[in-house]
Design a protein around this motif. Structure first.
Motif: not given
Ligand SMILES: NC(=O)c1ccc[n+]([C@@H]2O[C@H](COP(=O)([O-])OP(=O)(O)OC[C@H]3O[C@@H](n4cnc5c(N)ncnc54)[C@H](OP(=O)(O)O)[C@@H]3O)[C@@H](O)[C@H]2O)c1
Length: 316
Positions: A1-21
Motif C-alpha cells: 500500500m502506498k504511503k502519503v502525507s496527511a494532516i491528522i487530528i486525534h483530538e480537538h483543541g487549539a488548532a496548531e496543537k492538535v494538527a499533525r503531519n
C-alpha cells in the motif's frame, strides 16, 4: 500500500496543537473511485472550528480536516474540485468520481482551491434572499474577509452597491480598489454612507452588536442573513426590529445548499462561478502557501489578524 502525507487530528483543541503531519497508508481506489492528488487547499475559519471541535460537521477522530481544495486525478491529469468530505489536507486520497467537479482551463489552481465555499456563499446570498434592483445597496460586516471581498466584487459586477463594515480603518482603500462603494469602521454611521437610501439586504458574519447594527439600518421588511459568527457573540435582536420594522433574520450555510440543490442547480452555479473567476470578477488574494510539513506555522498564520489573503496548504 502506498504511503502519503496527511494532516491528522486525534483530538480537538487549539488548532496548531492538535494538527499533525503524518505518513499514512492509502488503499487503492474502490469501485467508482479514483485517486486524486491534492494541489492546494485553503485554511478557512470553518477548518479552525473543526480542529477546535466547534463545527457541526467534522471528521470522526482520528481524521483528516480540510473542507475544500483543488486536486488532479492521477490517471487522467484532469483538475478537479475536491468534495466536501474528502478531507483536503492530504497529499492524495480516493474520491468517488461522480463527486468531482472538473475545473475548466483559464482558472488558476489558487482560485480553484478556494471556489467551492466562499465565492459560492457570496454569490448565493446575494442572489437567493432578496431580488435586488440595479443600484440597490447591500450592507455587510466582515468585509475584509474572503467572503466579504467576493460580495463586494460580485455585487459590483451585477450593479449593486455595497456599504462595508470593517474593524480596521486601514483596509478601506484596499476594499474600495476592489469595488466597495463605501467602507466604514465598526460603529460608524451606515445610513450616512448610503445617503439614507433604503437597504433591503444585510450580510452578517460577525454576530453580537455588529449584527444588530446591520439589522437596525434595514428598510422595513428587509432581510439580514447570518452566515458566520466571528465575534462568537450571540444575537440579541431588539423586539422593535421585528414588531415595527418586520425585518427577517435568516441564516445561510453553503453545505446545506449543496446538500439540497439538484445536480442541475449545482452545475448552473458552478458554471457561473467559473465564469466569474475566468473574467476576473472573483479573485481571492493569497497571503502564503505552506507545505503540509509546516502545518503548525500555517495554522498560526491563518489565525492572525490583518492578513492580506488566504493561507493555503500545498499537496502534490
Ligand atoms: N455559512 C456558510 O456557508 C459560510 C461559508 C463560507 C464562510 N463562512 C464564514 O464566513 C466567515 C468569513 O470566512 P472567510 O473564509 O471569508 O474568512 P477569512 O478570509 O479567513 O477572513 C476572516 C476575517 O475575520 C475577521 N475577524 C476575525 N475575528 C473577528 C472578529 N472578532 N470581529 C470582526 N472580524 C473578525 C478578520 O478581520 P481583519 O482583516 O480585521 O483581521 C478577517 O478579515 C467565517 O465566519 C466563515 O466561517 C460561512
Amino acid at each position: 500500500m502506498k504511503k502519503v502525507s496527511a494532516i491528522i487530528i486525534h483530538e480537538h483543541g487549539a488548532a496548531e496543537k492538535v494538527a499533525r503531519n503524518k505518513r499514512v497508508e492509502l488503499a487503492p481506489p474502490g469501485p467508482g473511485e479514483v485517486r486524486v492528488l491534492m494541489l492546494l487547499a485553503p485554511i478557512h475559519p470553518a477548518d479552525i472550528n473543526v480542529l477546535e471541535g466547534k463545527y457541526p460537521v467534522r471528521p470522526a477522530l482520528p481524521g483528516v480536516p480540510g473542507v475544500e481544495g483543488v486536486g488532479v486525478i492521477e490517471k487522467t491529469g484532469q483538475r478537479v474540485l475536491l468534495p466536501y468530505r474528502f478531507g483536503s489536507w492530504r497529499e492524495a486520497g480516493n474520491a468517488k468520481e461522480a463527486d468531482l467537479i472538473a475545473v475548466p482551463d483559464g482558472i488558476s489552481d489558487e482560485q480553484a482551491a478556494m471556489l467551492r465555499i466562499n465565492p459560492a456563499t457570496a454569490f448565493l446570498m446575494l442572489r437567493n434572499f432578496v431580488k435586488l434592483e440595479p443600484g440597490e445597496w447591500v450592507v455587510q460586516n466582515l468585509a475584509s474577509s474572503a467572503v466579504g471581498r467576493c460580495v463586494i466584487r460580485i455585487a459590483r459586477h451585477f450593479g449593486w452597491r455595497t456599504v462595508n463594515v470593517v474593524r480596521r480603518a486601514e483596509i478601506a482603500e484596499e476594499l474600495k480598489a476592489e469595488g466597495a462603494d463605501a467602507v466604514i469602521v465598526e460603529g460608524g454611521d451606515i445610513a450616512a454612507a448610503t445617503n439614507g437610501a433604503p437597504i433591503r439586504l444585510a450580510l452578517n458574519a460577525v454576530g453580537g452588536d455588529s449584527a444588530v447594527r446591520l439589522g437596525s439600518v434595514l428598510a422595513p421588511g428587509g432581510t439580514i442573513v447570518t452566515y458566520g459568527a466571528m465575534a462568537r457573540q450571540p444575537l440579541r435582536i431588539p423586539n422593535g426590529l421585528l414588531i415595527f420594522q418586520d425585518t427577517a433574520w435568516r441564516g445561510f450555510w453553503v453545505t446545506r445548499w449543496y446538500e439540497r440543490a439538484t445536480a442541475a442547480e449545482r452545475a448552473a452555479v458552478f458554471a457561473e462561478l467559473f465564469e466569474l473567476v475566468k473574467n476576473g470578477v472573483v479573485s481571492t488574494p493569497v497571503e502564503a502557501v505552506y507545505p503540509l510539513e509546516e502545518i503548525s506555522t500555517a495554522l498560526e498564520h491563518a489565525q492572525r489578524s490583518g492578513r492580506g489573503g488566504k493561507v493555503l496548504l500545498r499537496g502534490a
